[in-house]
Design a protein around this motif. Structure first.
Motif, PDB file in Angstrom:
ATOM      1  N   CYS A   1       0.822  -1.219   0.000  1.00 30.87           N
ATOM      2  CA  CYS A   1       0.000   0.000   0.000  1.00 30.87           C
ATOM      3  C   CYS A   1       0.854   1.266   0.000  1.00 30.87           C
ATOM      4  O   CYS A   1       0.449   2.286  -0.577  1.00 30.87           O
ATOM      5  CB  CYS A   1      -0.945  -0.005   1.203  1.00 30.87           C
ATOM      6  SG  CYS A   1      -2.175  -1.299   1.105  1.00 30.87           S
ATOM      7  N   SER A   2       2.014   1.217   0.605  1.00 32.26           N
ATOM      8  CA  SER A   2       2.915   2.376   0.593  1.00 32.26           C
ATOM      9  C   SER A   2       3.406   2.644  -0.825  1.00 32.26           C
ATOM     10  O   SER A   2       3.449   3.796  -1.267  1.00 32.26           O
ATOM     11  CB  SER A   2       4.121   2.142   1.510  1.00 32.26           C
ATOM     12  OG  SER A   2       3.707   2.062   2.848  1.00 32.26           O
ATOM     13  N   ALA A  27       5.341   6.392   4.060  1.00 31.68           N
ATOM     14  CA  ALA A  27       5.276   5.376   3.009  1.00 31.68           C
ATOM     15  C   ALA A  27       6.678   4.921   2.625  1.00 31.68           C
ATOM     16  O   ALA A  27       6.916   3.714   2.427  1.00 31.68           O
ATOM     17  CB  ALA A  27       4.544   5.929   1.787  1.00 31.68           C
ATOM     18  N   TRP A  79      -4.946   4.152  -0.164  1.00 30.05           N
ATOM     19  CA  TRP A  79      -3.747   3.345   0.078  1.00 30.05           C
ATOM     20  C   TRP A  79      -3.058   3.780   1.367  1.00 30.05           C
ATOM     21  O   TRP A  79      -2.547   2.967   2.134  1.00 30.05           O
ATOM     22  CB  TRP A  79      -2.770   3.461  -1.105  1.00 30.05           C
ATOM     23  CG  TRP A  79      -3.334   2.957  -2.382  1.00 30.05           C
ATOM     24  CD1 TRP A  79      -3.559   3.667  -3.529  1.00 30.05           C
ATOM     25  CD2 TRP A  79      -3.771   1.618  -2.664  1.00 30.05           C
ATOM     26  NE1 TRP A  79      -4.096   2.874  -4.499  1.00 30.05           N
ATOM     27  CE2 TRP A  79      -4.239   1.605  -3.995  1.00 30.05           C
ATOM     28  CE3 TRP A  79      -3.807   0.432  -1.934  1.00 30.05           C
ATOM     29  CZ2 TRP A  79      -4.737   0.471  -4.609  1.00 30.05           C
ATOM     30  CZ3 TRP A  79      -4.301  -0.717  -2.532  1.00 30.05           C
ATOM     31  CH2 TRP A  79      -4.753  -0.689  -3.857  1.00 30.05           C
ATOM     32  N   ASP A  80      -3.064   5.083   1.595  1.00 32.32           N
ATOM     33  CA  ASP A  80      -2.449   5.625   2.802  1.00 32.32           C
ATOM     34  C   ASP A  80      -3.208   5.136   4.038  1.00 32.32           C
ATOM     35  O   ASP A  80      -2.605   4.742   5.045  1.00 32.32           O
ATOM     36  CB  ASP A  80      -2.475   7.158   2.731  1.00 32.32           C
ATOM     37  CG  ASP A  80      -1.657   7.810   3.809  1.00 32.32           C
ATOM     38  OD1 ASP A  80      -2.065   8.860   4.331  1.00 32.32           O
ATOM     39  OD2 ASP A  80      -0.581   7.260   4.149  1.00 32.32           O
ATOM     40  N   TYR A  90       0.545   4.103  -2.722  1.00 36.02           N
ATOM     41  CA  TYR A  90       0.296   5.494  -2.324  1.00 36.02           C
ATOM     42  C   TYR A  90       1.324   6.438  -2.943  1.00 36.02           C
ATOM     43  O   TYR A  90       0.988   7.514  -3.421  1.00 36.02           O
ATOM     44  CB  TYR A  90       0.312   5.618  -0.794  1.00 36.02           C
ATOM     45  CG  TYR A  90       0.113   7.040  -0.311  1.00 36.02           C
ATOM     46  CD1 TYR A  90       1.088   7.692   0.449  1.00 36.02           C
ATOM     47  CD2 TYR A  90      -1.050   7.738  -0.620  1.00 36.02           C
ATOM     48  CE1 TYR A  90       0.908   8.994   0.882  1.00 36.02           C
ATOM     49  CE2 TYR A  90      -1.238   9.049  -0.192  1.00 36.02           C
ATOM     50  CZ  TYR A  90      -0.252   9.663   0.555  1.00 36.02           C
ATOM     51  OH  TYR A  90      -0.427  10.960   0.967  1.00 36.02           O
ATOM     52  N   ARG A 122       3.679  10.589   2.971  1.00 37.26           N
ATOM     53  CA  ARG A 122       4.679  10.170   1.973  1.00 37.26           C
ATOM     54  C   ARG A 122       5.963   9.700   2.646  1.00 37.26           C
ATOM     55  O   ARG A 122       6.556   8.698   2.254  1.00 37.26           O
ATOM     56  CB  ARG A 122       4.961  11.302   0.981  1.00 37.26           C
ATOM     57  CG  ARG A 122       3.885  11.430  -0.095  1.00 37.26           C
ATOM     58  CD  ARG A 122       4.304  12.392  -1.195  1.00 37.26           C
ATOM     59  NE  ARG A 122       4.423  13.752  -0.716  1.00 37.26           N
ATOM     60  CZ  ARG A 122       3.399  14.570  -0.544  1.00 37.26           C
ATOM     61  NH1 ARG A 122       2.162  14.185  -0.797  1.00 37.26           N
ATOM     62  NH2 ARG A 122       3.605  15.805  -0.111  1.00 37.26           N
ATOM     63  N   ALA A 143      -2.394   1.469   4.614  1.00 35.84           N
ATOM     64  CA  ALA A 143      -1.022   1.287   5.111  1.00 35.84           C
ATOM     65  C   ALA A 143      -0.948   1.644   6.594  1.00 35.84           C
ATOM     66  O   ALA A 143      -0.356   0.918   7.398  1.00 35.84           O
ATOM     67  CB  ALA A 143      -0.051   2.156   4.311  1.00 35.84           C
TER      68      ALA A 143
END
Lengths: 242, 48
Positions: free
Chosen positions: A66-67, A149, A78-79, A70, A146, A82
């Motif tokens: 998911c990271s 991620a 996705w974030d 994202y 971010r 995660a």
């Protein structure tokens, strides 16, 4: 008002709870006590210790995937996934680090040894605790997401290191059984394998339910934040506006 | 401590750990639901 999603979540929760009850019944009433070399009655801890480790691996694999998604798409879902998976992963890694020493103290005579398996698991836990801190301390949620991620992708490198540490280095930690080879070095017979696989299935269902519940919480948080930002934009002097 | 006692401690720790996590989710949800209701009420009051 109950939505279809609430109903599905309830059924998933009931399935997880039921599977856990069946698994624990097998662990305590069907699986035989292990040999004294494996800790005798203490060996039953294995039926929650290994599934907890499995859930940690699974959670961090979800964070990894998911990271990446994202970072590529910048899509909030996705974030959310995660973040939810990282939280669950930290919880279950904590349980691994708690149940392991509880088994080790009477068997090895010590709570902890700085061997490869234990040390790499501790590093894994610290990495994802760091991930959660990064998210909570970031003043800009987008930037924080971010950065987290990136950590979620890089941190996943430790998962195979944890898993293969017992093969690559000399460790005190028992080397088998594993999910891929549950009879390795274990003396596990039919009833014990049934209890082991039942525990794995139960914990996996539990993961699915916890993930869904936690993602729903994340979406609720987004809704609240959007409303509060909207209110602040209309009236910055309002009490309680963020 | 006996083997049985250690085993009980371990299983209790797992149950407590999962229970505490669920409790934290429940508390956060309650807090967010309250804020959602308050934000919604202010929005309705502001639009009148």
């Amino acid at each position: 008002m109950r939505t279809p999603t609430d109903t599905k979540l309830t059924y998933l929760g009931i399935a997880a709870g039921g599977a856990l009850a069946v698994a624990m019944g097998l662990v305590f009433f069907v699986a035989r006590e292990a040999t004294s070399a494996m800790g005798g009655h203490l060996q039953r801890i294995f039926y929650v210790h290994v599934p907890s480790a499995w859930l940690a691996y699974l959670s961090f694999a979800v964070v990894f995937v998911c990271s990446i998604a994202y970072l590529r798409t910048n899509a909030r879902r996705w974030d959310l996934l995660a973040h939810a998976a990282a939280e669950i992963g930290v919880v279950f890694t904590s349980l691994v680090l708690i149940t392991g020493p509880i088994w080790a103290r009477p068997v090895w005579g010590t709570w902890w040894e700085w061997d490869a398996r234990l040390t790499s698991t501790l590093v894994l836990w610290l990495t994802y605790v760091g991930y959660l801190f990064l998210r909570s301390l970031a003043t800009d949620p987008g930037r924080g997401g971010r950065l987290a991620a990136v950590l979620g992708v890089v941190g996943f490198i430790d998962v195979p290191i944890v898993h293969y540490s017992v093969k690559w280095w000399r460790t005190l930690h028992p080397s088998g059984p594993t999910i891929a080879d549950p009879t390795a070095s274990s003396g596990l017979g039919g009833p014990e394998l049934a209890a082991f696989f039942a525990s794995l299935v139960a914990f996996t269902l539990l993961f699915a339910w916890l993930l869904a519940v936690r993602v729903r919480l994340g979406r609720l948080g987004d809704e609240v934040e959007a409303l509060e930002i909207e209110r602040h934009d209309h009236d910055p002097t309002a009490v309680g506006a963020t | 401590m006996s083997e049985t006692a250690w085993t009980v401690v371990a299983f209790t720790a797992v149950a407590v750990g999962i229970g505490l996590y669920l409790a934290s989710i429940s508390l956060r949800r309650r807090n967010l639901s309250k804020r959602l209701a308050q934000a919604g009420a202010r929005r309705r009051a502001g639009s009148r």
